[in-house]
Design a protein around this motif. Structure first.
Motif, PDB file in Angstrom:
ATOM      1  N   PHE A   2       0.846  -1.188   0.000  1.00 16.28           N
ATOM      2  CA  PHE A   2       0.000   0.000   0.000  1.00 16.28           C
ATOM      3  C   PHE A   2       0.880   1.236   0.000  1.00 16.28           C
ATOM      4  O   PHE A   2       1.727   1.407   0.875  1.00 16.28           O
ATOM      5  CB  PHE A   2      -0.916   0.013   1.225  1.00 16.28           C
ATOM      6  CG  PHE A   2      -1.644   1.313   1.445  1.00 16.28           C
ATOM      7  CD1 PHE A   2      -2.275   1.960   0.404  1.00 16.28           C
ATOM      8  CD2 PHE A   2      -1.701   1.888   2.704  1.00 16.28           C
ATOM      9  CE1 PHE A   2      -2.955   3.162   0.600  1.00 16.28           C
ATOM     10  CE2 PHE A   2      -2.376   3.080   2.926  1.00 16.28           C
ATOM     11  CZ  PHE A   2      -2.999   3.718   1.865  1.00 16.28           C
ATOM     12  N   ALA A   4       0.288   5.177   0.123  1.00 17.42           N
ATOM     13  CA  ALA A   4      -0.732   6.204   0.343  1.00 17.42           C
ATOM     14  C   ALA A   4      -0.436   7.500  -0.397  1.00 17.42           C
ATOM     15  O   ALA A   4      -1.326   8.319  -0.595  1.00 17.42           O
ATOM     16  CB  ALA A   4      -0.866   6.491   1.834  1.00 17.42           C
ATOM     17  N   ASP A  11       5.826   3.278   1.293  1.00 16.84           N
ATOM     18  CA  ASP A  11       4.815   2.235   1.452  1.00 16.84           C
ATOM     19  C   ASP A  11       4.496   2.184   2.939  1.00 16.84           C
ATOM     20  O   ASP A  11       5.300   1.754   3.749  1.00 16.84           O
ATOM     21  CB  ASP A  11       5.387   0.894   0.953  1.00 16.84           C
ATOM     22  CG  ASP A  11       4.577  -0.314   1.405  1.00 16.84           C
ATOM     23  OD1 ASP A  11       4.997  -1.427   1.092  1.00 16.84           O
ATOM     24  OD2 ASP A  11       3.543  -0.154   2.075  1.00 16.84           O
ATOM     25  N   ILE A  13       2.680   0.368   4.732  1.00 14.87           N
ATOM     26  CA  ILE A  13       2.485  -0.926   5.380  1.00 14.87           C
ATOM     27  C   ILE A  13       3.813  -1.498   5.870  1.00 14.87           C
ATOM     28  O   ILE A  13       3.946  -1.911   7.008  1.00 14.87           O
ATOM     29  CB  ILE A  13       1.803  -1.923   4.419  1.00 14.87           C
ATOM     30  CG1 ILE A  13       0.371  -1.458   4.123  1.00 14.87           C
ATOM     31  CG2 ILE A  13       1.781  -3.327   5.000  1.00 14.87           C
ATOM     32  CD1 ILE A  13      -0.548  -1.440   5.313  1.00 14.87           C
ATOM     33  N   SER A  61      -5.471  -1.985  -7.215  1.00 14.12           N
ATOM     34  CA  SER A  61      -6.378  -0.857  -7.053  1.00 14.12           C
ATOM     35  C   SER A  61      -5.588   0.445  -7.004  1.00 14.12           C
ATOM     36  O   SER A  61      -4.534   0.516  -6.362  1.00 14.12           O
ATOM     37  CB  SER A  61      -7.208  -1.012  -5.772  1.00 14.12           C
ATOM     38  OG  SER A  61      -8.040   0.113  -5.554  1.00 14.12           O
ATOM     39  N   GLN A 210      -3.389   6.275  -3.589  1.00 12.81           N
ATOM     40  CA  GLN A 210      -3.899   5.061  -2.956  1.00 12.81           C
ATOM     41  C   GLN A 210      -3.640   3.806  -3.800  1.00 12.81           C
ATOM     42  O   GLN A 210      -4.560   3.096  -4.220  1.00 12.81           O
ATOM     43  CB  GLN A 210      -5.397   5.206  -2.697  1.00 12.81           C
ATOM     44  CG  GLN A 210      -5.781   6.353  -1.781  1.00 12.81           C
ATOM     45  CD  GLN A 210      -5.376   6.101  -0.330  1.00 12.81           C
ATOM     46  OE1 GLN A 210      -5.719   5.075   0.261  1.00 12.81           O
ATOM     47  NE2 GLN A 210      -4.644   7.042   0.245  1.00 12.81           N
ATOM     48  N   ARG A 212      -2.879   0.137  -4.124  1.00 15.00           N
ATOM     49  CA  ARG A 212      -3.051  -1.033  -3.245  1.00 15.00           C
ATOM     50  C   ARG A 212      -2.951  -2.311  -4.071  1.00 15.00           C
ATOM     51  O   ARG A 212      -3.621  -2.446  -5.101  1.00 15.00           O
ATOM     52  CB  ARG A 212      -4.413  -0.983  -2.550  1.00 15.00           C
ATOM     53  CG  ARG A 212      -4.603   0.227  -1.647  1.00 15.00           C
ATOM     54  CD  ARG A 212      -6.040   0.319  -1.119  1.00 15.00           C
ATOM     55  NE  ARG A 212      -6.229   1.509  -0.319  1.00 15.00           N
ATOM     56  CZ  ARG A 212      -6.094   1.554   1.013  1.00 15.00           C
ATOM     57  NH1 ARG A 212      -5.791   0.451   1.682  1.00 15.00           N
ATOM     58  NH2 ARG A 212      -6.260   2.685   1.668  1.00 15.00           N
ATOM     59  N   TYR A 214      -3.210  -6.510  -3.489  1.00 11.25           N
ATOM     60  CA  TYR A 214      -3.620  -7.572  -2.567  1.00 11.25           C
ATOM     61  C   TYR A 214      -3.298  -8.931  -3.174  1.00 11.25           C
ATOM     62  O   TYR A 214      -3.436  -9.128  -4.388  1.00 11.25           O
ATOM     63  CB  TYR A 214      -5.130  -7.523  -2.323  1.00 11.25           C
ATOM     64  CG  TYR A 214      -5.673  -6.253  -1.726  1.00 11.25           C
ATOM     65  CD1 TYR A 214      -5.920  -6.146  -0.359  1.00 11.25           C
ATOM     66  CD2 TYR A 214      -5.983  -5.161  -2.535  1.00 11.25           C
ATOM     67  CE1 TYR A 214      -6.451  -4.989   0.186  1.00 11.25           C
ATOM     68  CE2 TYR A 214      -6.510  -3.998  -2.004  1.00 11.25           C
ATOM     69  CZ  TYR A 214      -6.739  -3.913  -0.636  1.00 11.25           C
ATOM     70  OH  TYR A 214      -7.275  -2.760  -0.117  1.00 11.25           O
ATOM     71  N   LEU A 226     -13.974   0.128  -1.106  1.00 11.17           N
ATOM     72  CA  LEU A 226     -12.784   0.930  -1.399  1.00 11.17           C
ATOM     73  C   LEU A 226     -13.191   2.267  -2.014  1.00 11.17           C
ATOM     74  O   LEU A 226     -12.667   3.326  -1.638  1.00 11.17           O
ATOM     75  CB  LEU A 226     -11.858   0.197  -2.369  1.00 11.17           C
ATOM     76  CG  LEU A 226     -11.041  -0.979  -1.847  1.00 11.17           C
ATOM     77  CD1 LEU A 226     -10.223  -1.575  -2.985  1.00 11.17           C
ATOM     78  CD2 LEU A 226     -10.122  -0.554  -0.709  1.00 11.17           C
ATOM     79  N   GLN A 231     -10.493   4.804  -0.481  1.00 11.40           N
ATOM     80  CA  GLN A 231      -9.288   4.079  -0.102  1.00 11.40           C
ATOM     81  C   GLN A 231      -8.554   3.541  -1.339  1.00 11.40           C
ATOM     82  O   GLN A 231      -9.146   3.368  -2.375  1.00 11.40           O
ATOM     83  CB  GLN A 231      -9.646   2.917   0.826  1.00 11.40           C
ATOM     84  CG  GLN A 231     -10.232   3.372   2.145  1.00 11.40           C
ATOM     85  CD  GLN A 231     -10.595   2.221   3.031  1.00 11.40           C
ATOM     86  OE1 GLN A 231     -11.142   1.204   2.583  1.00 11.40           O
ATOM     87  NE2 GLN A 231     -10.326   2.346   4.326  1.00 11.40           N
TER      88      GLN A 231
END
Length: 231
Positions: A2, A4, A11, A13, A61, A210, A212, A214, A226, A231
């Protein structure tokens, strides 16, 4: 993974720092966003998107914001790319292709994605009437791509709603994952060539926020969340 984009390319995270290249920061869909100038020199690269390259099912995303005045009718503009040390198009590449009709706010937003040692161009046919509407309108738009390896189903979402879906899709990263590039093609970072040798390429002219990744295929309700939660 992630990112932001809240004033830096960190990152948030796993504290995996990216490198800014002629990038500034402006108001985003949530907090700040990366401001790309559309040049060949404007992008962010990350050493690796953590362990995303080992995923079989996955979700990608991100949010975009660009205007009609920034629309590039000459070059293909790289948006997001997962590089490969052995493949010209990387493991995946999102790009806004050049288009005719500069007064249209629709975008030829295309995606190349790897299938092991083969190419998959099934998500690159968004031209003509199939273009993504109202993408050059100066508003924030959420783009999500999911792949469920069990059902072999791949789905594109625009602003929380399904845009396209294809079944019987075979998708697999090639095992040679390199850098993650935000705002350009992998060639921006010198992977499998460079922009000097690919003069039709350029960077993305606008804002990206944002990002992202996964290691699972999010359900439609999760994608809608999201979008609703910015997000």
């Amino acid at each position: 993974f992630f990112a932001a984009m809240d004033g830096s390319s960190v990152d948030s995270i796993r504290a995996n720092f990216g490198s800014d290249h002629n990038v500034s920061y402006a108001a985003g869909v949530s907090g700040m966003a990366a401001q790309l100038d559309g040049s060949k020199n404007g992008y962010i690269d990350y050493p690796l998107p953590n362990d995303f390259g080992t995923s079989t099912s996955f979700t990608i995303s991100f949010w975009l914001n660009t205007t009609l005045a920034q629309k590039d009718n000459v070059n293909a503009d790289g948006v997001l790319a997962l590089g490969s040390s052995s493949n010209f198009w990387g493991n995946f590449t999102f790009y806004a292709d050049h288009t005719t009709g500069g007064n249209s706010d629709s975008m030829d937003l295309k995606m190349y994605i790897r299938n092991g040692t083969n190419d998959n161009w099934d998500f690159a046919g968004y031209t003509g009437n199939a273009r993504w509407p109202k993408m050059y309108d100066g508003q924030w738009h959420n783009v999500v791509f999911t792949y469920d390896a069990t059902s072999k189903t791949a789905t594109f979402y625009r602003d929380g709603a399904q845009f396209d879906q294809k079944t019987n899709e075979s998708i697999a990263f090639d095992g040679n994952v390199s850098k993650l590039i935000v705002g350009g093609f992998e060639q921006a970072s010198g992977i499998q060539g460079d922009y000097a040798g690919n003069t039709w390429m350029s960077g993305f002219p606008g804002l990206i926020d944002q990002v992202r990744l996964y290691g699972v295929a999010l359900a439609a309700a999760d994608v809608a969340a999201l979008y609703a939660n910015k997000q």
